[in-house]
Design a protein around this motif. Structure first.
Motif, PDB file in Angstrom:
ATOM      1  N   UNK A 106      47.314  32.705 -10.563  1.00 43.30           N
ATOM      2  CA  UNK A 106      45.965  32.770 -10.000  1.00 43.30           C
ATOM      3  C   UNK A 106      45.848  33.944  -9.020  1.00 43.30           C
ATOM      4  N   UNK A 107      46.926  34.171  -8.249  1.00 39.69           N
ATOM      5  CA  UNK A 107      46.936  35.333  -7.358  1.00 39.69           C
ATOM      6  C   UNK A 107      46.805  36.620  -8.153  1.00 39.69           C
ATOM      7  N   UNK A 108      47.544  36.675  -9.259  1.00 34.90           N
ATOM      8  CA  UNK A 108      47.472  37.865 -10.113  1.00 34.90           C
ATOM      9  C   UNK A 108      46.076  38.022 -10.703  1.00 34.90           C
ATOM     10  N   UNK A 109      45.480  36.894 -11.071  1.00 33.80           N
ATOM     11  CA  UNK A 109      44.118  36.929 -11.616  1.00 33.80           C
ATOM     12  C   UNK A 109      43.141  37.511 -10.585  1.00 33.80           C
ATOM     13  N   UNK A 110      43.268  37.070  -9.331  1.00 32.37           N
ATOM     14  CA  UNK A 110      42.404  37.597  -8.270  1.00 32.37           C
ATOM     15  C   UNK A 110      42.633  39.102  -8.101  1.00 32.37           C
ATOM     16  N   UNK A 111      43.904  39.485  -8.141  1.00 29.82           N
ATOM     17  CA  UNK A 111      44.242  40.910  -7.995  1.00 29.82           C
ATOM     18  C   UNK A 111      43.615  41.730  -9.131  1.00 29.82           C
ATOM     19  N   UNK A 112      43.682  41.184 -10.348  1.00 27.55           N
ATOM     20  CA  UNK A 112      43.087  41.890 -11.486  1.00 27.55           C
ATOM     21  C   UNK A 112      41.576  41.999 -11.341  1.00 27.55           C
ATOM     22  N   UNK A 113      40.940  40.910 -10.881  1.00 25.57           N
ATOM     23  CA  UNK A 113      39.489  40.951 -10.673  1.00 25.57           C
ATOM     24  C   UNK A 113      39.135  42.049  -9.677  1.00 25.57           C
ATOM     25  N   UNK A 162      56.291  29.871 -18.493  1.00 25.25           N
ATOM     26  CA  UNK A 162      56.490  30.780 -19.622  1.00 25.25           C
ATOM     27  C   UNK A 162      55.752  32.108 -19.423  1.00 25.25           C
ATOM     28  N   UNK A 163      54.474  31.997 -18.987  1.00 20.86           N
ATOM     29  CA  UNK A 163      53.681  33.217 -18.787  1.00 20.86           C
ATOM     30  C   UNK A 163      53.960  33.887 -17.437  1.00 20.86           C
ATOM     31  N   UNK A 164      54.856  33.284 -16.653  1.00 19.30           N
ATOM     32  CA  UNK A 164      55.159  33.818 -15.321  1.00 19.30           C
ATOM     33  C   UNK A 164      55.675  35.242 -15.351  1.00 19.30           C
ATOM     34  N   UNK A 165      56.225  35.658 -16.478  1.00 27.80           N
ATOM     35  CA  UNK A 165      56.713  37.049 -16.585  1.00 27.80           C
ATOM     36  C   UNK A 165      55.587  38.054 -16.377  1.00 27.80           C
ATOM     37  N   UNK A 166      54.357  37.605 -16.585  1.00 30.30           N
ATOM     38  CA  UNK A 166      53.214  38.521 -16.443  1.00 30.30           C
ATOM     39  C   UNK A 166      52.693  38.576 -15.009  1.00 30.30           C
ATOM     40  N   UNK A 167      53.141  37.635 -14.167  1.00 28.98           N
ATOM     41  CA  UNK A 167      52.694  37.605 -12.764  1.00 28.98           C
ATOM     42  C   UNK A 167      53.901  37.405 -11.857  1.00 28.98           C
ATOM     43  N   UNK A 168      54.881  38.310 -11.945  1.00 29.30           N
ATOM     44  CA  UNK A 168      56.099  38.110 -11.159  1.00 29.30           C
ATOM     45  C   UNK A 168      55.832  38.278  -9.665  1.00 29.30           C
ATOM     46  N   UNK A 169      56.496  37.461  -8.873  1.00 32.76           N
ATOM     47  CA  UNK A 169      56.403  37.591  -7.415  1.00 32.76           C
ATOM     48  C   UNK A 169      57.509  38.532  -6.948  1.00 32.76           C
ATOM     49  N   UNK A 170      57.179  39.480  -6.094  1.00 30.12           N
ATOM     50  CA  UNK A 170      58.220  40.301  -5.479  1.00 30.12           C
ATOM     51  C   UNK A 170      58.733  39.592  -4.223  1.00 30.12           C
TER      52      UNK A 170
END
Ligand SMILES: C[S@@+](CC[C@H](N)C(=O)[O-])C[C@H]1O[C@@H](n2cnc3c(N)ncnc32)[C@H](O)[C@@H]1O
Ligand SMILES: [Mg+2]
Length: 226
Positions: A49-56, A17-25
């Motif tokens: 989690x990848x997106x979280x790391x990127x945000x950090x 559901x929340x995947x829209x916030x961390x879309x994979x290209x």
């Protein structure tokens, strides 16, 4: 209606559901596909989690990132994309086949200019980097063999500065970490790391438990204080 009798299925649905916030290209998808085709284990971070790391990495304004445990370069790609074009990511990998897959994917994704994939035992690569006197890293992501977590945290300190953020993945292990006599040496590796961290003079941090497509686990978030 949500089915609360199958928590793992529910966690996956919530991640979707929340995947829209961390879309994979296409490049992130291709990185996963290449790793799968090469027979690498399915143990990369999830997209969120990848997106979280990127945000950090973005939040700390990271210009230099150190990753311990490359696998197929999936988390590497998320992290590399947080770097400015002059930034640098050094990622350490034991298995040459994993490193080869990662290098191909990172080249295809256009971030090879920013990423060094270093093959060898991470303890040796970390010592080599320290001897070479490289500039301090702003963010360290530790995600290799859990048996040596305490060593990796310790060796990372020689490559850090006050304010460096250290993220240690997979430290909850479905809760097994609370069992002092647990036979799994990865669990014992986490426990040794926690012993090292307790009252550590240069590290302050906490652990956050997580659920999702990767099951029940968690990560440690540490700040180098001095
Ligand atoms: C969990 S995977 C890394 C996943 C990756 N960070 C991601 O999320 O996309 C762990 C990796 O650490 C590597 N590894 C295991 N022992 C190692 C060691 N002693 N030195 C360096 N890498 C090691 C494994 O070969 C594997 O590729
Ligand atoms: Mg991990």
């Amino acid at each position: 209606m949500t089915d609360l009798t199958d928590p793992e299925a529910l966690w996956s649905q919530v991640d979707a559901y929340f995947g829209v916030l961390a879309p994979e290209d296409v490049h992130l998808v291709a990185t996963r596909a290449r790793a799968h085709a090469a027979g690498l284990p399915d143990i990369a971070v999830a997209p969120n989690q990848g997106k979280f790391l990127q945000l950090l990495a973005s939040v700390v304004g990271a210009r230099r990132i150190l990753e311990i445990g490359t696998l197929g370069g999936y988390s590497t790609l998320w992290l590399a994309r947080a770097l400015p074009s002059s930034g640098r990511l050094v990622t350490l990998e034991l298995d040459p086949a994993h490193a080869a897959a990662a290098r191909e994917s990172l080249a295809e994704a256009g971030v090879s200019d920013r990423v060094d994939v270093v093959v060898g035992p991470a303890s040796e690569s970390l010592a080599t980097l320290a001897r070479a006197g490289v500039d301090a890293f702003d963010l360290v992501f530790i995600d290799a063999d859990k048996q040596q977590l305490a060593l990796y945290v310790d060796l990372s300190l020689a490559l850090a500065r006050p304010g460096t953020l250290v993220v240690v993945d997979n430290v909850v292990r479905a809760g097994a970490v609370v069992d002092a006599a647990h036979p799994d040496d990865r669990v014992q590796g986490v426990r040794h790391m926690v012993d090292l961290l307790t009252d550590h003079p240069r590290l302050d941090g906490t652990v956050i438990q997580t659920v999702g497509v990767k099951g029940y686990d968690g990560f440690a978030l540490l700040r180098v204080t001095s």
